[in-house]
Design a protein around this motif. Sequence first.
Motif, PDB file in Angstrom:
ATOM      1  N   PHE A   1      -7.574  20.865  -3.592  1.00  0.00           N
ATOM      2  CA  PHE A   1      -6.314  20.501  -2.926  1.00  0.00           C
ATOM      3  C   PHE A   1      -6.143  18.983  -2.899  1.00  0.00           C
ATOM      4  O   PHE A   1      -5.065  18.456  -3.236  1.00  0.00           O
ATOM      5  CB  PHE A   1      -6.301  21.062  -1.506  1.00  0.00           C
ATOM      6  CG  PHE A   1      -5.050  20.750  -0.730  1.00  0.00           C
ATOM      7  CD1 PHE A   1      -3.915  21.532  -0.885  1.00  0.00           C
ATOM      8  CD2 PHE A   1      -5.012  19.677   0.154  1.00  0.00           C
ATOM      9  CE1 PHE A   1      -2.756  21.247  -0.169  1.00  0.00           C
ATOM     10  CE2 PHE A   1      -3.857  19.385   0.872  1.00  0.00           C
ATOM     11  CZ  PHE A   1      -2.732  20.179   0.712  1.00  0.00           C
TER      12      PHE A   1
ATOM     13  N   ASN B   1      -4.057  26.897   1.737  1.00  0.00           N
ATOM     14  CA  ASN B   1      -3.994  25.471   2.054  1.00  0.00           C
ATOM     15  C   ASN B   1      -5.024  25.148   3.150  1.00  0.00           C
ATOM     16  O   ASN B   1      -4.911  25.653   4.266  1.00  0.00           O
ATOM     17  CB  ASN B   1      -2.584  25.112   2.524  1.00  0.00           C
ATOM     18  CG  ASN B   1      -2.397  23.614   2.744  1.00  0.00           C
ATOM     19  OD1 ASN B   1      -3.338  22.893   3.026  1.00  0.00           O
ATOM     20  ND2 ASN B   1      -1.166  23.168   2.613  1.00  0.00           N
TER      21      ASN B   1
ATOM     22  N   GLN C   1      -3.315  23.520   6.460  1.00  0.00           N
ATOM     23  CA  GLN C   1      -2.017  24.143   6.699  1.00  0.00           C
ATOM     24  C   GLN C   1      -1.299  23.566   7.917  1.00  0.00           C
ATOM     25  O   GLN C   1      -0.100  23.284   7.882  1.00  0.00           O
ATOM     26  CB  GLN C   1      -2.194  25.659   6.885  1.00  0.00           C
ATOM     27  CG  GLN C   1      -0.884  26.432   6.950  1.00  0.00           C
ATOM     28  CD  GLN C   1      -0.117  26.384   5.636  1.00  0.00           C
ATOM     29  OE1 GLN C   1      -0.653  26.665   4.569  1.00  0.00           O
ATOM     30  NE2 GLN C   1       1.141  26.001   5.690  1.00  0.00           N
TER      31      GLN C   1
ATOM     32  N   LEU D   1       3.213  19.519  -1.473  1.00  0.00           N
ATOM     33  CA  LEU D   1       2.822  20.050  -0.165  1.00  0.00           C
ATOM     34  C   LEU D   1       3.720  21.206   0.263  1.00  0.00           C
ATOM     35  O   LEU D   1       3.252  22.194   0.837  1.00  0.00           O
ATOM     36  CB  LEU D   1       2.862  18.932   0.887  1.00  0.00           C
ATOM     37  CG  LEU D   1       1.840  17.800   0.692  1.00  0.00           C
ATOM     38  CD1 LEU D   1       2.058  16.711   1.725  1.00  0.00           C
ATOM     39  CD2 LEU D   1       0.412  18.336   0.763  1.00  0.00           C
TER      40      LEU D   1
ATOM     41  N   SER E   1       2.678  24.219  -1.690  1.00  0.00           N
ATOM     42  CA  SER E   1       1.381  24.764  -1.280  1.00  0.00           C
ATOM     43  C   SER E   1       1.496  25.715  -0.092  1.00  0.00           C
ATOM     44  O   SER E   1       0.545  26.424   0.238  1.00  0.00           O
ATOM     45  CB  SER E   1       0.416  23.625  -0.926  1.00  0.00           C
ATOM     46  OG  SER E   1       0.801  22.978   0.282  1.00  0.00           O
ATOM     47  N   GLY E   2       2.660  25.727   0.542  1.00  0.00           N
ATOM     48  CA  GLY E   2       2.871  26.643   1.662  1.00  0.00           C
ATOM     49  C   GLY E   2       3.760  27.821   1.330  1.00  0.00           C
ATOM     50  O   GLY E   2       4.064  28.644   2.199  1.00  0.00           O
TER      51      GLY E   2
ATOM     52  N   ALA F   1      -0.778  27.960  -3.969  1.00  0.00           N
ATOM     53  CA  ALA F   1      -0.595  28.801  -2.778  1.00  0.00           C
ATOM     54  C   ALA F   1      -0.854  30.278  -3.061  1.00  0.00           C
ATOM     55  O   ALA F   1      -1.254  31.025  -2.161  1.00  0.00           O
ATOM     56  CB  ALA F   1       0.819  28.617  -2.231  1.00  0.00           C
TER      57      ALA F   1
ATOM     58  N   THR G   1      -0.188  19.942   7.262  1.00  0.00           N
ATOM     59  CA  THR G   1       0.703  19.746   6.115  1.00  0.00           C
ATOM     60  C   THR G   1       2.153  19.589   6.533  1.00  0.00           C
ATOM     61  O   THR G   1       2.868  18.711   6.029  1.00  0.00           O
ATOM     62  CB  THR G   1       0.569  20.920   5.121  1.00  0.00           C
ATOM     63  OG1 THR G   1      -0.755  20.938   4.580  1.00  0.00           O
ATOM     64  CG2 THR G   1       1.565  20.776   3.976  1.00  0.00           C
TER      65      THR G   1
ATOM     66  N   GLY H   1       2.066  23.302  -6.692  1.00  0.00           N
ATOM     67  CA  GLY H   1       1.854  23.691  -5.303  1.00  0.00           C
ATOM     68  C   GLY H   1       2.027  25.181  -5.085  1.00  0.00           C
ATOM     69  O   GLY H   1       1.234  25.818  -4.380  1.00  0.00           O
TER      70      GLY H   1
END
Length: 309
Positions: free
Chosen positions: A10, A40, A43, A268, A271-272, A35, A46, A31
Amino acid sequence: MKTQITTILFLALCLACFFPFINPPIALAVGIVFAQIFKNPFQHKTQLTINWLLKISVVGLGFGMNIHKALAAGKDGFAFTIVSISLTIGLGLFLGKLFKVDQKIAKLISSGTAICGGSAIAAVSPIIKADAKQISIAIGSVFLLNSIALFLFPVLGHYFHMSQHQFGIWSAIAIHDTSSVVGAAQVYGNEALEIATTVKLARALWVLPVSVLFAVTNHTSLKNIKIPYFIGLFIVAILANTYIPNISLVAPSIVSLSKTGLTLVLFLIGSGLNYQSFKAVGIKPIFLAIIIWVFISIISFFGVTQLIN
């Protein structure tokens, strides 16, 4: 061991965003892929990082702009902004009732689509007293379409031979979140980036009258309304770049770092965005969000291409 590997990977991907071979769409795509495979490791931190880094980066972009060009761009986008916000919110609330979507979710999705994505949702949610699930559903719907727009809009812009000016205004109107607007415009060109950023931030100010409207209709205190103060700093940065001669020595470096910051923001965000988060949203809210988004994208496209050279 797996957690350590995930953390190292990451952080390595975050670092890769500082290199020129990673542009905004690639950062978002990386990202999203991350995910789906990993979780993450940061998390909770972020979202806070996204919030502050986005604001700081947008302010930094102001050091690459001229106040006279910014005012011209804002003037061109003003009429489109009023019409598009009114149509989008009106259509969203109407379709929300028609499809029997939770009315708070419909208001959040409509506001996010009409104004500035997640920022508008965050501003409106305490006013209409939305709970965490309603907020997450609205944000999930909006960010899904943001992801698509970041890849799709530059392709469509080139296909239809849109000018930098036209694309800048169109992306600012039809793409929800500021990060994706800036990302798409950055790929299209520097002029498009300047125009899109200015119009989008001017558009973001409309969260105030919309918040007041929802506060009145929901009998909520006006104290819950959040003012986007960072837009004022963006204007200060533009004024500094226009009227302070020596600022030109550092302005290019600030702008470059700001673009890198926005690229990192998109990684970012990606990544979620895992499969579970989209699955939890449900069909009706996403369907509502898609219809509103397609409507405003098409209407604004024809308006911009017909009225602006």
